[in-house]
Design a protein around this motif. Structure first.
Motif, PDB file in Angstrom:
ATOM      1  N   TYR A  88     -15.388  -3.710 -13.967  1.00 54.89           N
ATOM      2  CA  TYR A  88     -14.644  -3.957 -12.721  1.00 54.89           C
ATOM      3  C   TYR A  88     -13.733  -5.191 -12.880  1.00 54.89           C
ATOM      4  CZ  TYR A  88     -14.171  -5.475  -7.784  1.00 54.89           C
ATOM      5  OH  TYR A  88     -13.703  -5.899  -6.565  1.00 54.89           O
ATOM      6  N   ARG A 133     -10.491 -10.728  -8.273  1.00 53.92           N
ATOM      7  CA  ARG A 133     -10.695  -9.853  -7.100  1.00 53.92           C
ATOM      8  C   ARG A 133     -10.172  -8.443  -7.338  1.00 53.92           C
ATOM      9  NH1 ARG A 133      -7.096 -12.561  -2.873  1.00 53.92           N
ATOM     10  NH2 ARG A 133      -6.040 -13.099  -4.822  1.00 53.92           N
ATOM     11  N   GLY A 134     -10.777  -7.508  -6.615  1.00 57.13           N
ATOM     12  CA  GLY A 134     -10.271  -6.150  -6.629  1.00 57.13           C
ATOM     13  C   GLY A 134      -8.883  -6.086  -6.017  1.00 57.13           C
ATOM     14  N   ARG A 193       0.817  -1.219   0.000  1.00 56.01           N
ATOM     15  CA  ARG A 193       0.000   0.000   0.000  1.00 56.01           C
ATOM     16  C   ARG A 193       0.855   1.276   0.000  1.00 56.01           C
ATOM     17  NH1 ARG A 193      -5.414  -1.577   0.596  1.00 56.01           N
ATOM     18  NH2 ARG A 193      -5.638  -3.555   1.662  1.00 56.01           N
ATOM     19  N   ASP A 202      -7.676  -4.197  -3.774  1.00 53.22           N
ATOM     20  CA  ASP A 202      -7.670  -4.083  -2.321  1.00 53.22           C
ATOM     21  C   ASP A 202      -7.711  -5.462  -1.652  1.00 53.22           C
ATOM     22  OD1 ASP A 202      -7.902  -2.267   0.084  1.00 53.22           O
ATOM     23  OD2 ASP A 202      -9.686  -3.501   0.352  1.00 53.22           O
ATOM     24  N   ALA A 242     -10.340   2.724  -3.191  1.00 44.72           N
ATOM     25  CA  ALA A 242      -9.639   1.460  -2.938  1.00 44.72           C
ATOM     26  C   ALA A 242     -10.403   0.297  -3.563  1.00 44.72           C
ATOM     27  CB  ALA A 242      -9.463   1.242  -1.442  1.00 44.72           C
ATOM     28  N   ASP A 243     -11.707   0.278  -3.378  1.00 41.21           N
ATOM     29  CA  ASP A 243     -12.524  -0.787  -3.970  1.00 41.21           C
ATOM     30  C   ASP A 243     -12.378  -0.836  -5.484  1.00 41.21           C
ATOM     31  OD1 ASP A 243     -13.644  -1.926  -1.733  1.00 41.21           O
ATOM     32  OD2 ASP A 243     -15.656  -1.144  -2.032  1.00 41.21           O
ATOM     33  N   LEU A 244     -12.223   0.321  -6.095  1.00 35.62           N
ATOM     34  CA  LEU A 244     -12.173   0.393  -7.551  1.00 35.62           C
ATOM     35  C   LEU A 244     -10.771   0.181  -8.108  1.00 35.62           C
ATOM     36  CD1 LEU A 244     -14.722   3.306  -8.020  1.00 35.62           C
ATOM     37  CD2 LEU A 244     -15.043   0.905  -8.641  1.00 35.62           C
ATOM     38  N   THR A 295     -16.053  -8.941  -4.344  1.00 35.95           N
ATOM     39  CA  THR A 295     -14.642  -9.014  -3.944  1.00 35.95           C
ATOM     40  C   THR A 295     -14.162  -7.632  -3.537  1.00 35.95           C
ATOM     41  OG1 THR A 295     -13.781  -8.593  -6.166  1.00 35.95           O
ATOM     42  CG2 THR A 295     -14.213 -10.896  -5.583  1.00 35.95           C
ATOM     43  N   SER A 296     -15.044  -6.898  -2.876  1.00 34.36           N
ATOM     44  CA  SER A 296     -14.706  -5.565  -2.387  1.00 34.36           C
ATOM     45  C   SER A 296     -15.448  -5.360  -1.084  1.00 34.36           C
ATOM     46  CB  SER A 296     -15.157  -4.509  -3.390  1.00 34.36           C
ATOM     47  OG  SER A 296     -16.568  -4.416  -3.381  1.00 34.36           O
ATOM     48  N   SER A 297     -15.164  -4.259  -0.408  1.00 36.23           N
ATOM     49  CA  SER A 297     -15.932  -3.941   0.782  1.00 36.23           C
ATOM     50  C   SER A 297     -17.315  -3.435   0.410  1.00 36.23           C
ATOM     51  CB  SER A 297     -15.204  -2.887   1.618  1.00 36.23           C
ATOM     52  OG  SER A 297     -14.055  -3.436   2.209  1.00 36.23           O
ATOM     53  N   GLY A 298     -17.363  -2.492  -0.502  1.00 29.49           N
ATOM     54  CA  GLY A 298     -18.641  -1.882  -0.850  1.00 29.49           C
ATOM     55  C   GLY A 298     -19.351  -2.657  -1.934  1.00 29.49           C
ATOM     56  N   CYS A 342     -17.968  -3.255   5.486  1.00 32.06           N
ATOM     57  CA  CYS A 342     -18.897  -3.496   4.381  1.00 32.06           C
ATOM     58  C   CYS A 342     -20.283  -2.920   4.647  1.00 32.06           C
ATOM     59  CB  CYS A 342     -18.963  -4.988   4.082  1.00 32.06           C
ATOM     60  SG  CYS A 342     -17.348  -5.650   3.600  1.00 32.06           S
ATOM     61  N   ASN A 390      -9.576  -5.564 -12.863  1.00 36.33           N
ATOM     62  CA  ASN A 390      -8.878  -6.444 -11.922  1.00 36.33           C
ATOM     63  C   ASN A 390      -7.969  -7.441 -12.636  1.00 36.33           C
ATOM     64  OD1 ASN A 390     -10.327  -5.106  -9.981  1.00 36.33           O
ATOM     65  ND2 ASN A 390     -11.812  -6.747  -9.671  1.00 36.33           N
ATOM     66  N   ASN A 438     -20.791  -6.498 -13.935  1.00 35.15           N
ATOM     67  CA  ASN A 438     -19.613  -5.822 -13.391  1.00 35.15           C
ATOM     68  C   ASN A 438     -18.363  -6.093 -14.238  1.00 35.15           C
ATOM     69  OD1 ASN A 438     -19.247  -8.466 -12.743  1.00 35.15           O
ATOM     70  ND2 ASN A 438     -18.633  -8.109 -10.616  1.00 35.15           N
ATOM     71  N   ASN A 450     -19.731  -0.977  -5.337  1.00 34.84           N
ATOM     72  CA  ASN A 450     -18.542  -0.740  -6.156  1.00 34.84           C
ATOM     73  C   ASN A 450     -18.173  -1.905  -7.062  1.00 34.84           C
ATOM     74  OD1 ASN A 450     -17.849   1.897  -5.343  1.00 34.84           O
ATOM     75  ND2 ASN A 450     -16.998   1.129  -3.425  1.00 34.84           N
ATOM     76  N   SER A 451     -18.608  -3.103  -6.723  1.00 32.15           N
ATOM     77  CA  SER A 451     -18.068  -4.274  -7.421  1.00 32.15           C
ATOM     78  C   SER A 451     -19.126  -5.230  -7.942  1.00 32.15           C
ATOM     79  CB  SER A 451     -17.139  -5.036  -6.481  1.00 32.15           C
ATOM     80  OG  SER A 451     -17.887  -5.523  -5.381  1.00 32.15           O
ATOM     81  N   TYR A 490      -7.670   0.720   4.211  1.00 32.54           N
ATOM     82  CA  TYR A 490      -7.913   0.835   2.767  1.00 32.54           C
ATOM     83  C   TYR A 490      -6.882   1.698   2.043  1.00 32.54           C
ATOM     84  CZ  TYR A 490     -12.508  -1.012   3.999  1.00 32.54           C
ATOM     85  OH  TYR A 490     -13.528  -1.803   4.464  1.00 32.54           O
TER      86      TYR A 490
END
Lengths: 212, 212, 212, 212
Positions: free
Chosen positions: D134, C86-87, B8, C89, B163-165, C122-125, C154, D138, D131, C128-129, B194
């Motif tokens: 996204y 996965r993303g 990171r 992050d 971060a998610d993106l 595969t993200s927190s939000g 999340c 990735n 998605n 977003n994914s 994150y």
């Protein structure tokens, strides 16, 4: 959750209808303005623009304004003078109108007034490169009426992407234009399944009906 | 497709790094400007803003400009004077700064210059309501450096959504601020997983390193 | 377009309400299942999970099913066995549950039934994914009720991103959980401005009211 | 940030190239499987499918697998048995293949194997309802190779939307098909400016070149 399935030509709903004018900019509509497409006022495209496309969009615009229909204008214009924010496709083409370029603005008779929204974009599809989906949701729009140029490019993608995203799309065929008549007609047929195709008179009458 | 997984705190990459300044607007930073939060210059927030947040963002901005780092400014501002384009959340709060409101602009020392991008938004999270994801891709940005206000709201969401993106996010903690010190510190801890959290001096030095 | 502005605690609307259960998976809720967080059933998190979070989500789920409320489950799970989809992050964290991993599934009492939707992410939000924004629009959802884990990760992002995107968000506080009580409570306060915060009993009663 | 502008036919990049197979499902490709389009094996579409489209996609798929090219399959399929998650456009058409319907799967010779990704969608454009943007990020994909059906609908939109979003798109023309030859050819011409159009032999050779 039972939902009734609408017909593509359902009546426009008051407070849920918007007119989207696409790329009706000086750069494309004034003969000689676009250095990459010099052309003369006698060419098919400019003749159609002057005699049919611009007048019909003026009528649509007036009908929308007279009857409380939301109007959104989109134009091809970069946020930066060097165009580095453009999408890769427009960089490759290349196509670039800077933020201060007067030719990027709509032709005078189709300029935004009052509190109408103007969305610059650097792609063909307005849904791919702007926040229009977010805006339309905030505005409560369900019925999206589309017109402008080019029928087979930016109009085509607004119709198809908008339909995919759940809008009830109307394409005003005689308020759209393309480089050749064949491209115009072929495109209308190609995306005809994703929208209701109607003419300016019919749509203007529907706008008027929203008021009463 | 084997990809090496970065840390990171990876070094910023030349030509792939951008500084994102969040909501550093007159309406929030000038004591008395926001009618809903009258406050006095002696309050914690305004004191911190004047003594720490604004000066540190000035340093970041200078370091970015000196070393060819892309700068993007985002502000809360509606596209329409009546604010109908705002997200539902901002309508409920309510929060609205019109397109012509001088208080919507960044404070004078943090105004965009030259060809820098200014993105108006009507939500907390800049990724939810603007086309910033599209723009960052076009600009080739990988390392996104975030600072501004409020640490626990718009900064928090830029960090997490970014971060998610798939962006490598750095949060410049001493260039962020919130209504209370506790909210500032709690937020930094909450979203600390994150991003890479660093201070202004460290980030400015990294910007300088991009040049050589 | 005049719109009336709702209150954050407006009554849920029949046919427009959905319950979103977040990450209530065996990997996180069964003590010892997550190799990275061994822990014992006596730890704060697992005790809370067993005594409060799981039972309250069972009650919410039952109330939703009894009264025709749409239920959507989201879990952290990759589409690929090697997790390359996965993303970034989650690659850095790292976190990965494969498509065939039984621990990726919800705990038995909270498994989807009948025609309920399960969304791997595969993200927190979740916004977003996944395509949840598209799905909620298609389902006609306006009122989105959120519960699950972790309150500060999340759940936090579903609340904030959902609010930004125009949903009326309810967070069921006693059906959420985090690693420590402080993180749970701090998060509820941090995102409390973006939603209506209510308890399981109140929300279950509202679900029941939708039927009559 | 100086970026060099690529040509649309740039060499595919190792580890950044993916093949996207669109809607090559039993429902559309097996004569008689689609109740709404009964047809016979002698019809133009089914003949082309059997003699050209399926064999060419088999060749592409083999070349991709042999040379480490990522493969993504997309199909039209709802998440729910009653299809309530579908986009409004597919509800109006109507079009619906349930999650357990064997006809929704790719034809046997084009089924996903190993760890390939299969994306169900309920729209024409795969970028509008899944998605995939996204996922491609990735996976690190830059060069996206598109084939499948219908040339003038789902293929058309994958090409155009993908181009707008910054991918280098290749359309494999002889691995695409439409209901009539005219629609196939007209579409290839209509979206030809957004991609590099090549044939199966050329693309397969490029896949092979990625390995060495």
């Amino acid at each position: 959750m039972t939902q009734s399935i609408p017909k593509r030509d359902e009546a426009f709903r008051p407070g849920q209808t918007a007119l989207l004018l696409i790329d009706l900019q000086r750069a494309w509509l004034e003969p000689g303005a676009d250095p990459d497409h010099p052309g003369s006022a006698e060419d098919y495209f400019y003749r159609e623009a002057a005699q049919r496309v611009i007048p019909n969009n003026e009528r649509l615009l007036q009908a929308a304004r007279d009857n409380g229909v939301e109007v959104i204008h989109t134009i091809i214009r970069s946020l930066t003078r060097d165009g580095r924010d453009r999408g890769l496709d427009h960089k490759m083409t290349p196509i670039h109108l800077g933020p201060d370029d007067p030719l990027a603005l709509p032709v005078p008779s189709l300029m935004p007034v009052n509190d109408e929204i103007l969305l610059p974009k650097t792609s063909s599809g307005v849904f791919n490169s702007t926040n229009i989906h977010y805006l339309l949701r905030n505005l409560g729009v369900r019925n999206l009426i589309v017109s402008g140029i080019m029928t087979d490019q930016c109009v085509d993608m607004a119709v198809r992407d908008g339909a995919d995203l759940g809008y009830m799309i109307t394409c005003v065929h005689d308020a759209c234009g393309a480089k050749t008549q064949q491209r115009h007609e072929t495109a209308l047929q190609a995306f005809g399944g994703y929208c209701w195709t109607a003419d300016t008179t019919t749509v203007a009458a529907r706008f008027a009906a929203l008021r009463s």
